[in-house]
Enzyme design. Sequence first.
Site, PDB file in Angstrom:
ATOM      1  N   SER A  80       0.797  -1.232   0.000  1.00  0.00           N
ATOM      2  CA  SER A  80       0.000   0.000   0.000  1.00  0.00           C
ATOM      3  C   SER A  80       0.827   1.279   0.000  1.00  0.00           C
ATOM      4  CB  SER A  80      -0.934   0.014   1.223  1.00  0.00           C
ATOM      5  OG  SER A  80      -0.195   0.157   2.418  1.00  0.00           O
ATOM      6  N   LYS A 149       0.705   4.824   6.822  1.00  0.00           N
ATOM      7  CA  LYS A 149       0.063   5.605   5.763  1.00  0.00           C
ATOM      8  C   LYS A 149       0.633   7.035   5.789  1.00  0.00           C
ATOM      9  CE  LYS A 149      -2.882   2.193   5.001  1.00  0.00           C
ATOM     10  NZ  LYS A 149      -2.728   1.326   3.814  1.00  0.00           N
TER      11      LYS A 149
END
Length: 277
Positions: A80, A149
């Site tokens: 990701s 993230k």
Amino acid sequence: MTSDDRGSSSTSMDEEPRSSRQQPHEEDKVSSGGEDRRGRSRRKQLPLWQETVLLLGIALVLAIVIKSFFVQAFYIPSESMEPGLVLNDRILVEKPSYWGDSGPERGDVVVFKDPGGWLNPADAAGPTNPVAKAMAKIGLYPTGGHLVKRVIGVAGDTIQCCDDQGRLMVNGKPLDEKAFVKRGGASCDGPMVDQCTDDWEVGPIPEGHVFVMGDNRNRSADSSFHMCKPTVTDCVPGDEFVPVDLVVGKVFVLLWPADRFRWNTRPDAFEDVPDPS
């Protein structure tokens, strides 16, 4: 002057003649230092095994303190965050930047605890090997139950997808993220909501929360993925935001593999974002 006067010494009556002064014995001159040295030499040294245990104990305490307050190791569990961070990369997270009232800033790559339901059971479980579990507790092995993230918005910000070039906008300012974002064939930088076919907007972000996204926008179940979609009726609004209290720290080093070692810094794309109105 009498004969007695001529025969007398110039030494004062209350001063002893030099020849009669008592000279200190050799042992008196070195008594204080000599006894200390002999005392030290007589002290019993710890056996090697005890010294080893002591040193290991000190190292263990230092490792726990460092993990708790300063630096912690993690690994990248998915794709990701490509292209910057790839699967199984080892990273270091520093914590002092967020001490006190300081919190994450736009553009920071952060590690945070699962807000609830963001991870599958396997990723949330962490290491299963007893040795790995013990090492994880003291910061020498990555723990489970965490995500990594990039912070896109902070408290008060409004985020929109997207402008005519497919760029995210924060408080009306388009972000030029092409230097670090992988669209993965999508036509915009926010594809996890209806694959760029519908525009979306979120915010203002509540106080004490951040909005985060992976750099591999087409393969990241991030804040945009957890937004309530118009067709879903049982979604709980607000699940897309990450509480700042769950943020462990900021990624500052890509440590391993060694051939990709680098310092991680905040990109320039976020410098000109205006404050929320």
